[in-house]
Enzyme design. Structure first.
Site, PDB file in Angstrom:
ATOM      1  NE  ARG A  15     -17.302  37.508  -1.958  1.00 45.53           N
ATOM      2  CZ  ARG A  15     -17.904  37.217  -3.121  1.00 45.53           C
ATOM      3  NH1 ARG A  15     -17.257  36.540  -4.036  1.00 45.53           N
ATOM      4  NH2 ARG A  15     -19.127  37.605  -3.329  1.00 45.53           N
ATOM      5  CE  LYS A  68      -2.594  44.685  13.566  1.00 46.49           C
ATOM      6  NZ  LYS A  68      -2.425  45.593  14.718  1.00 46.49           N
ATOM      7  CD  GLU A 112       7.198  51.366  14.589  1.00 41.36           C
ATOM      8  OE1 GLU A 112       7.137  50.492  15.476  1.00 41.36           O
ATOM      9  OE2 GLU A 112       6.244  52.140  14.327  1.00 41.36           O
ATOM     10  CE  LYS A 156       4.236  43.377  12.289  1.00 41.06           C
ATOM     11  NZ  LYS A 156       3.855  44.663  11.739  1.00 41.06           N
ATOM     12  CD  GLU A 215      -3.636  43.507  17.635  1.00 41.05           C
ATOM     13  OE1 GLU A 215      -3.931  43.804  16.477  1.00 41.05           O
ATOM     14  OE2 GLU A 215      -3.187  44.311  18.449  1.00 41.05           O
ATOM     15  NE  ARG A 241      -0.081  41.685  14.458  1.00 41.33           N
ATOM     16  CZ  ARG A 241      -0.179  41.479  13.151  1.00 41.33           C
ATOM     17  NH1 ARG A 241      -0.747  40.391  12.687  1.00 41.33           N
ATOM     18  NH2 ARG A 241       0.268  42.354  12.291  1.00 41.33           N
ATOM     19  CG  ASN A 274      -0.334  48.615  20.409  1.00 40.68           C
ATOM     20  OD1 ASN A 274      -0.192  48.661  19.194  1.00 40.68           O
ATOM     21  ND2 ASN A 274      -1.328  49.192  21.047  1.00 40.68           N
ATOM     22  CG  HIS A 280       2.829  51.795  18.607  1.00 38.74           C
ATOM     23  ND1 HIS A 280       4.124  51.387  18.844  1.00 38.74           N
ATOM     24  CD2 HIS A 280       2.741  51.991  17.262  1.00 38.74           C
ATOM     25  CE1 HIS A 280       4.774  51.320  17.688  1.00 38.74           C
ATOM     26  NE2 HIS A 280       3.958  51.679  16.717  1.00 38.74           N
ATOM     27  CG  HIS A 329      -1.395  55.207  18.106  1.00 36.06           C
ATOM     28  ND1 HIS A 329      -1.719  53.892  18.376  1.00 36.06           N
ATOM     29  CD2 HIS A 329      -0.657  55.181  16.975  1.00 36.06           C
ATOM     30  CE1 HIS A 329      -1.186  53.114  17.438  1.00 36.06           C
ATOM     31  NE2 HIS A 329      -0.541  53.877  16.578  1.00 36.06           N
ATOM     32  CG  HIS A 336       3.959  55.844  13.314  1.00 39.54           C
ATOM     33  ND1 HIS A 336       2.836  55.787  14.107  1.00 39.54           N
ATOM     34  CD2 HIS A 336       4.550  54.629  13.409  1.00 39.54           C
ATOM     35  CE1 HIS A 336       2.743  54.583  14.651  1.00 39.54           C
ATOM     36  NE2 HIS A 336       3.781  53.858  14.245  1.00 39.54           N
TER      37      HIS A 336
HETATM   38  N1  NAD Z   1       0.355  47.647   8.479  1.00 38.33           N
HETATM   39  C1  NAD Z   1       1.136  47.782   9.516  1.00 38.33           C
HETATM   40  O1  NAD Z   1       1.396  46.826  10.257  1.00 38.33           O
HETATM   41  C2  NAD Z   1       1.741  49.128   9.812  1.00 38.33           C
HETATM   42  C3  NAD Z   1       2.733  49.251  10.778  1.00 38.33           C
HETATM   43  C4  NAD Z   1       3.320  50.503  10.985  1.00 38.33           C
HETATM   44  C5  NAD Z   1       2.899  51.599  10.243  1.00 38.33           C
HETATM   45  N2  NAD Z   1       1.913  51.452   9.310  1.00 38.33           N
HETATM   46  C6  NAD Z   1       1.469  52.601   8.500  1.00 38.33           C
HETATM   47  O2  NAD Z   1       2.567  53.043   7.719  1.00 38.33           O
HETATM   48  C7  NAD Z   1       2.397  54.431   7.414  1.00 38.33           C
HETATM   49  C8  NAD Z   1       3.723  55.130   7.623  1.00 38.33           C
HETATM   50  O3  NAD Z   1       4.689  54.530   6.793  1.00 38.33           O
HETATM   51  P1  NAD Z   1       6.044  55.266   6.376  1.00 38.33           P
HETATM   52  O4  NAD Z   1       6.690  55.823   7.576  1.00 38.33           O
HETATM   53  O5  NAD Z   1       6.787  54.337   5.522  1.00 38.33           O
HETATM   54  O6  NAD Z   1       5.512  56.557   5.578  1.00 38.33           O
HETATM   55  P2  NAD Z   1       5.234  56.846   4.026  1.00 38.33           P
HETATM   56  O7  NAD Z   1       4.732  55.662   3.327  1.00 38.33           O
HETATM   57  O8  NAD Z   1       4.400  58.072   3.995  1.00 38.33           O
HETATM   58  O9  NAD Z   1       6.695  57.189   3.471  1.00 38.33           O
HETATM   59  C9  NAD Z   1       7.387  58.299   4.017  1.00 38.33           C
HETATM   60  C10 NAD Z   1       7.962  59.192   2.917  1.00 38.33           C
HETATM   61  O10 NAD Z   1       9.105  58.554   2.353  1.00 38.33           O
HETATM   62  C11 NAD Z   1       9.012  58.598   0.924  1.00 38.33           C
HETATM   63  N3  NAD Z   1       9.769  57.446   0.440  1.00 38.33           N
HETATM   64  C12 NAD Z   1       9.398  56.146   0.468  1.00 38.33           C
HETATM   65  N4  NAD Z   1      10.412  55.372   0.064  1.00 38.33           N
HETATM   66  C13 NAD Z   1      11.426  56.189  -0.269  1.00 38.33           C
HETATM   67  C14 NAD Z   1      12.752  55.996  -0.744  1.00 38.33           C
HETATM   68  N5  NAD Z   1      13.252  54.768  -0.914  1.00 38.33           N
HETATM   69  N6  NAD Z   1      13.526  57.079  -0.983  1.00 38.33           N
HETATM   70  C15 NAD Z   1      13.052  58.325  -0.770  1.00 38.33           C
HETATM   71  N7  NAD Z   1      11.826  58.586  -0.278  1.00 38.33           N
HETATM   72  C16 NAD Z   1      11.029  57.521  -0.049  1.00 38.33           C
HETATM   73  C17 NAD Z   1       7.541  58.555   0.652  1.00 38.33           C
HETATM   74  O11 NAD Z   1       7.269  59.023  -0.656  1.00 38.33           O
HETATM   75  C18 NAD Z   1       7.017  59.454   1.765  1.00 38.33           C
HETATM   76  O12 NAD Z   1       7.119  60.806   1.406  1.00 38.33           O
HETATM   77  C19 NAD Z   1       1.280  54.928   8.290  1.00 38.33           C
HETATM   78  O13 NAD Z   1       0.125  55.091   7.503  1.00 38.33           O
HETATM   79  C20 NAD Z   1       1.069  53.804   9.298  1.00 38.33           C
HETATM   80  O14 NAD Z   1      -0.263  53.735   9.752  1.00 38.33           O
HETATM   81  C21 NAD Z   1       1.348  50.245   9.075  1.00 38.33           C
HETATM   82 ZN    ZN Z   2       4.336  51.838  14.649  1.00 37.21          ZN
END
Ligand code: NAD
Ligand code: ZN
Length: 361
Positions: free
Chosen positions: A121, A143, A185, A227, A237, A242, A246, A249, A253, A266
């Protein structure tokens, strides 16, 4: 080094940004009293590249370290990956002093945060984001999420980390496409939250793409501050505040989903979503042509798409009905009245939405 506090009463935490933060992670964690056994969730690329720096810093301060790698893919944000992870974690958790380290991009951050939220938990976790997108956005705000076949981020919890350690030095190994994705972003934050950041981005593109530490720290701290401010006022939210996060987005999306998460990542989809939202704002008389063009030019300058290919207008319109922000046939879109002036608009006529979407084809 920058330090930003996210003020959420007993759930408050710091975001530390700067080059070399990873090598000092042990020292930062020592003062948190979160346990002694670090269960680091990451992928093999990051473990090979930077694992020794993290493990060395933690071990030097007396932490026990265990790495657990998951495949490098959005598919890792799944129950299929999470269930064996939880079983493995329970096996490691002999002394009841375990905490989680989310060491990676947004995929790892969402997955590891979810594991921390549900194991017993809730156990402490820290975010060590390694992509620009994760440093400016995903690691902040609590999140956590897994995807289901029925859609992205359908399983999750609001669960805040104990600290966020954003080492800008790690970004140097990111592919340029990943930097651009994160910049979408950043541009979102500049539009909704800080006109000074917007002007800074217009003038400092080369500094960003050449990984100049001062430029990276400037933009990451600014986004983190914006943020943090929004999350502090509307953590879960529930107040509608919050929602401004979006911006870009809803259509972003829809574009991701209509193109089956293949053609655009993304950030690229969000860039197209931002252009659509700005075009709608212009059609509704909220902003003028000049600001619209400045925004479009900035997106293009950061190597982000301004035209949508490989998918039809009909498919995007169909996909946008599935957005979580829709209830029944009522839509809610974030538009702008100017820089730093986001507005939530309800029931925007479909004909206008179609016109704006057409402008990116
Ligand atoms: N929780 C939230 O508030 C929130 C907000 C925005 C996005 N997200 C989520 O985040 C995800 C996307 O995140 P992302 O864009 O970071 O993608 P990701 O985590 O897939 O990373 C992108 C690529 O970069 C590589 N990588 C990571 N760090 C590296 C580094 N320092 N050097 C070289 N390569 C590296 C990874 O291995 C991967 O291949 C989605 O699942 C999305 O839903 C969450
Ligand atoms: Zn985003």
């Amino acid at each position: 080094m920058g330090r930003i506090r996210v003020r959420l009463k007993e759930r408050s935490y710091d975001i530390l940004t700067g080059s070399g933060v990873l090598g000092r992670s042990g020292a930062y964690l020592s003062s948190l009293n979160i346990g002694k056994d670090a269960y680091i969730i990451t992928n093999s690329l990051l473990k090979i590249k930077y694992g020794d720096i993290l493990a060395g810093s933690l071990s030097a301060k007396g932490f026990n370290v265990r790495f657990k790698t998951v495949p490098d893919s959005e598919k890792s944000k799944s129950l299929k990956t999470a269930c064996p992870l939880l079983k493995n974690l329970a096996f490691f958790d002999k002394n009841r002093k375990v905490f989680i380290v989310a060491f990676g991009g947004g995929v790892i951050g969402d997955l590891a945060g979810f594991i921390a939220a549900v194991y017993k938990r809730g156990i402490p976790y820290i975010q060590v984001p390694t992509t620009l997108l994760a440093q400016v956005d995903a690691s902040i705000g609590g999140k956590t999420a897994l995807d289901l076949d029925a859609g992205k981020n359908l399983v999750g919890a609001f669960y805040q980390p104990k600290i966020v350690l954003s080492d800008t030095g790690l970004l140097k190994s990111l592919a340029r496409r990943q930097i651009s994705s994160g910049m979408a972003e950043v541009i979102k934050y500049a539009i909704i939250g800080e006109s000074g950041l917007f002007t800074y981005l217009e003038k400092n593109r080369d500094a960003v793409f050449s990984f100049r530490p001062a430029a990276l720290e400037r933009i990451i701290s600014s986004c983190a501050k914006i943020k943090a401010g929004i999350v502090e006022r509307d953590e879960k939210e529930t107040l509608g505040l919050r929602t401004v996060l979006n911006f870009g987005h809803t259509m972003g999306h829809a574009i991701e989903s209509a193109s089956a998460y293949r053609t655009y990542n993304h950030g690229e989809a969000v860039a197209l979503g931002i252009i659509t939202a700005c075009d709608l704002s212009r059609r509704m008389g909220l902003i003028g042509d000049k600001l619209f063009l400045r925004i479009r030019n900035l997106i293009s300058a950061y190597h982000l798409p301004v035209k949508l290919k490989g998918v039809s207008l009909h498919e995007v319109v169909k996909a946008h009905y599935h957005d979580k922000k829709f209830s029944g046939k009522e839509n809610k879109l974030v538009l702008i009245r100017g820089l730093s002036r986001p507005v939530a608009a309800k029931n925007v006529p479909l004909a206008l939405i179609k016109q704006s979407l057409s402008s990116i084809f």
